[in-house]
Design a protein around this motif. Structure first.
Motif, PDB file in Angstrom:
ATOM      1  N   CYS A 131       0.852  -1.196   0.000  1.00 50.50           N
ATOM      2  CA  CYS A 131       0.000   0.000   0.000  1.00 50.50           C
ATOM      3  C   CYS A 131       0.883   1.239   0.000  1.00 50.50           C
ATOM      4  N   THR A 132       0.601   2.185  -0.899  1.00 58.29           N
ATOM      5  CA  THR A 132       1.393   3.405  -0.979  1.00 58.29           C
ATOM      6  C   THR A 132       0.476   4.620  -0.959  1.00 58.29           C
ATOM      7  N   ASP A 133       1.091   5.783  -0.979  1.00 58.32           N
ATOM      8  CA  ASP A 133       0.317   7.023  -0.958  1.00 58.32           C
ATOM      9  C   ASP A 133       0.059   7.557  -2.364  1.00 58.32           C
ATOM     10  N   SER A 134       0.108   6.671  -3.359  1.00 54.11           N
ATOM     11  CA  SER A 134      -0.117   7.108  -4.739  1.00 54.11           C
ATOM     12  C   SER A 134      -1.556   7.536  -4.950  1.00 54.11           C
ATOM     13  N   ALA A 150       0.887   1.767  -6.633  1.00 49.77           N
ATOM     14  CA  ALA A 150       0.175   0.670  -5.976  1.00 49.77           C
ATOM     15  C   ALA A 150      -0.825   1.249  -4.978  1.00 49.77           C
ATOM     16  N   PRO A 151      -2.121   1.143  -5.217  1.00 43.08           N
ATOM     17  CA  PRO A 151      -3.101   1.788  -4.353  1.00 43.08           C
ATOM     18  C   PRO A 151      -3.324   1.083  -3.029  1.00 43.08           C
ATOM     19  N   GLY A 152      -2.943  -0.181  -2.917  1.00 41.32           N
ATOM     20  CA  GLY A 152      -3.199  -0.940  -1.695  1.00 41.32           C
ATOM     21  C   GLY A 152      -4.472  -1.747  -1.781  1.00 41.32           C
ATOM     22  N   THR A 228       2.753   3.094   3.734  1.00 41.89           N
ATOM     23  CA  THR A 228       3.690   3.690   2.782  1.00 41.89           C
ATOM     24  C   THR A 228       5.105   3.692   3.337  1.00 41.89           C
ATOM     25  N   ARG A 229       5.237   3.956   4.630  1.00 41.95           N
ATOM     26  CA  ARG A 229       6.564   3.900   5.239  1.00 41.95           C
ATOM     27  C   ARG A 229       7.148   2.493   5.125  1.00 41.95           C
ATOM     28  N   VAL A 230       6.320   1.482   5.371  1.00 44.24           N
ATOM     29  CA  VAL A 230       6.768   0.094   5.236  1.00 44.24           C
ATOM     30  C   VAL A 230       7.171  -0.191   3.795  1.00 44.24           C
ATOM     31  N   ALA A 231       6.347   0.260   2.844  1.00 43.58           N
ATOM     32  CA  ALA A 231       6.621   0.012   1.426  1.00 43.58           C
ATOM     33  C   ALA A 231       7.951   0.627   1.007  1.00 43.58           C
ATOM     34  N   PHE A 286       2.601  -6.656   5.461  1.00 43.31           N
ATOM     35  CA  PHE A 286       1.710  -6.204   4.395  1.00 43.31           C
ATOM     36  C   PHE A 286       0.288  -6.670   4.710  1.00 43.31           C
ATOM     37  N   VAL A 287      -0.535  -5.735   5.165  1.00 46.65           N
ATOM     38  CA  VAL A 287      -1.913  -6.048   5.543  1.00 46.65           C
ATOM     39  C   VAL A 287      -2.844  -5.021   4.900  1.00 46.65           C
ATOM     40  N   GLN A 288      -4.112  -5.073   5.246  1.00 47.60           N
ATOM     41  CA  GLN A 288      -5.063  -4.121   4.691  1.00 47.60           C
ATOM     42  C   GLN A 288      -4.745  -2.711   5.183  1.00 47.60           C
ATOM     43  N   CYS A 289      -5.044  -1.726   4.348  1.00 49.72           N
ATOM     44  CA  CYS A 289      -4.804  -0.332   4.725  1.00 49.72           C
ATOM     45  C   CYS A 289      -6.078   0.473   4.523  1.00 49.72           C
TER      46      CYS A 289
END
Length: 563
Positions: A131-134, A150-152, A228-231, A286-289
């Protein structure tokens, strides 16, 4: 399609429900697969599992026979007559959003009860929940491609696409597209709760069954900023420039490179402000956001908005000690000498070791783990624990420690989801709950000195495994018959059946002025007191010592504070 005999259902296996999400479609929402009238689909072999780490897979074939081209469904039906109009049950498998596949739950037995069962694969781990902040493409439909980022929640979009496919095609397999129940266990149950509150997919089903999980805990749901920080840490570790289109860089990596980096989170996601709890940082990274198109807000806020199907009926439940299924692994990873292993008959424990395990192993959140450690150990006495006759006291303490993770991750998020649904003044449906306190013969808790039943104990029973797998008893088969009857009756009639002469109580509401007090009622399922009903529970009155166990009034403000 094939029918094994007159008493066996038809099975359509490995049917693609979306375009293969490979190449430039990696990390993007699924695209609908296009069929024409002359398209022939082989439906005799299960499709490959979605990519997943080898050590996480419950069955070896999930890794050995895995692929990014994995978006397949399987259909089990007693009839292929388009006019049969049978109730449909769509199952979303668990596995921590990290592993497992639809092929692990063959559904012949449950489909023999005059329902059509659909099982599905969805993308997992980094492939499904990066999941990102795109920015996302405008609109809210399944056929709009996303931006280059990547929208998540791609795994949720996959599930929604499978539900969409079911709506359009299930009549050809004897099913009624207007009579659909979604159900899932663990991460599958978490996914079910997300579909209930999402305006993307909520219209694809009429009722839901939630087994041991919901998205009312940060174990399974994180903010988009956190994700996003994790990504970006992940991208940096794998050799991508986090400042220059790192998603495109990740698309150009091989799947094995992505899985290897995911499995090495202890090198890139540890010792950061986000590394709590440790299992979220190292295993469930990586889980739901929330904060995206699928889940615009966290689940507490989405429930409070009352913006969901107010007439939905829900059956949900959990086992006695959910987390005992996992904590033997915690014992190994954290070198805790068997104290949390259900198969270890006894262990040297005291209040100090218990508090350490709660704060550093089970909960691992500096904000509130001290409070939880104090509450769950305050009824114990070190003198009694160390006495030669202190065996039963030690088992009680071991169970209390493991209950902390169980209540945090599974039990209270599940029952509180039902509470919030019923609290809605406009809610016109019903919420029913079961409490499974029976360990089948293959359970982690079978024969344990302190564990009654645990996570995953319901799955073999719901899918009739005691009737076709070795190692199960006649009692297991009887309990399996009961659970299959409960699930399918609910799917067909909107209510569970009478069990052993007992009527099933729904959650109820008493209104006083502007206050709506929800009574959390349930039916217990075991082989001793089958069908016994309990009313207004989860307030420190679930029969445990200490009584803080399964006290969801205690946990509610803690869980809310996580978001």
């Amino acid at each position: 399609m094939q029918s094994y005999s007159q008493i066996m259902p038809y099975i359509g296996a490995g049917i693609p429900y979306a375009e293969p999400p490979v190449g430039n479609l990696r990390f993007r929402k699924p695209l609908p697969i296009s069929y024409d009238e002359l398209t022939e689909v082989s439906a005799t072999t299960f499709g490959k599992s979605c990519k997943q780490p080898p050590l996480a897979s419950r069955e070896s074939y999930n890794y050995m026979q895995s692929s990014e081209d994995c978006l397949f469904i399987n259909i089990f039906t007693p009839s292929v007559n388009p006019t049969a109009n049978l109730s449909v049950m769509v199952y979303i498998h668990g596995g921590g959003l990290l592993f497992d596949s639809a092929r692990q739950v063959p559904s012949e037995q449950i489909s023999l009860r005059d329902v059509v069962v659909v099982t599905l694969n969805y993308r997992l781990g980094v492939f499904g929940f990066l999941c990102t902040d795109s920015d996302e493409a405008p609109g809210c439909c399944l056929i709009v491609p996303d931006s280059d980022e990547a929208p998540g929640n791609i795994g949720l979009w996959d599930q929604a696409m499978a539900l969409n496919w079911t709506q359009h095609n299930i009549r050809q397999f004897g099913g009624n597209p207007d009579d659909v129940t979604i159900f899932g266990q663990s991460a599958g149950g978490v996914s079910v709760t997300s579909h209930i509150v999402s305006n993307v997919s909520r219209n694809y089903f009429n009722r839901a069954i939630i087994q041991s999980g919901s998205s009312l805990t940060n174990v399974w749901l994180r903010s988009r900023d956190y994700a996003t920080r994790v990504a970006k840490r992940y991208a940096t570790f794998i050799g991508c420039d986090r400042e220059i289109n790192y998603i495109e860089c990740l698309r150009n990596k091989t799947s094995d490179e992505l899985l290897t980096a995911q499995s090495m989170a202890f090198l890139w996601n540890q010792n950061t402000p986000d590394a709590h709890p440790w299992y979220s940082a190292l295993i469930l990274e990586f889980v739901q956001c929330f904060g995206d198109q699928f889940l615009p807000n966290n689940t507490f806020e989405l429930l409070n908005s009352h913006n969901y199907n107010n007439n939905i009926s829900i059956l949900m439940g959990h086992t006695t000690l959910e987390s005992a299924h996992f904590t033997h692994i915690f014992d190994v990873l954290k070198a805790r000498f068997g104290a949390s292993s259900a198969q270890m008959p006894d262990a040297v424990v005291n209040i100090q070791t218990a508090k350490y395990d709660i704060q550093r192993v089970m909960i691992n959140n500096n904000t509130f783990d001290g409070l939880i450690a104090s509450e769950y150990t305050k009824s114990f006495n070190n003198f009694l624990l160390m006495m030669p006759l202190g065996f039963f006291e030690r088992q009680r303490l071991r169970a209390a420690v493991v209950h902390t993770y169980s209540d945090y991750s599974f039990v209270c998020p599940t029952v509180l989801f039902g509470k919030y649904i019923v609290s809605n003044p406009s809610f016109g449906g019903k919420v029913y709950q079961y409490y499974l306190s029976y360990a089948n013969s293959q359970s982690t808790c079978k024969g344990s000195t302190w564990c009654t039943s645990t996570h995953f104990d319901d799955v073999p029973l719901v899918f009739g495994q005691p009737f076709y797998k070795k190692g199960f008893s006649n009692t297991d088969r009887n309990m399996s018959t009961i659970l299959m009857d409960i699930f399918t009756t609910f799917a067909k009639t909107n209510a569970p059946p009478v069990v052993n002469g007992h009527q099933w109580p729904a959650y109820s509401v008493e209104t006083t002025g502007d206050m709506r007090d929800v009574s959390l009622n349930y039916m217990e399922l075991n082989d001793k007191n089958l069908g016994q009903t309990f009313f207004d529970r989860y307030k420190g009155n679930n029969g445990f010592n200490p009584d803080i166990i399964q006290n969801c009034q205690f946990w509610e403000p803690i869980l809310r504070s996580l978001f």
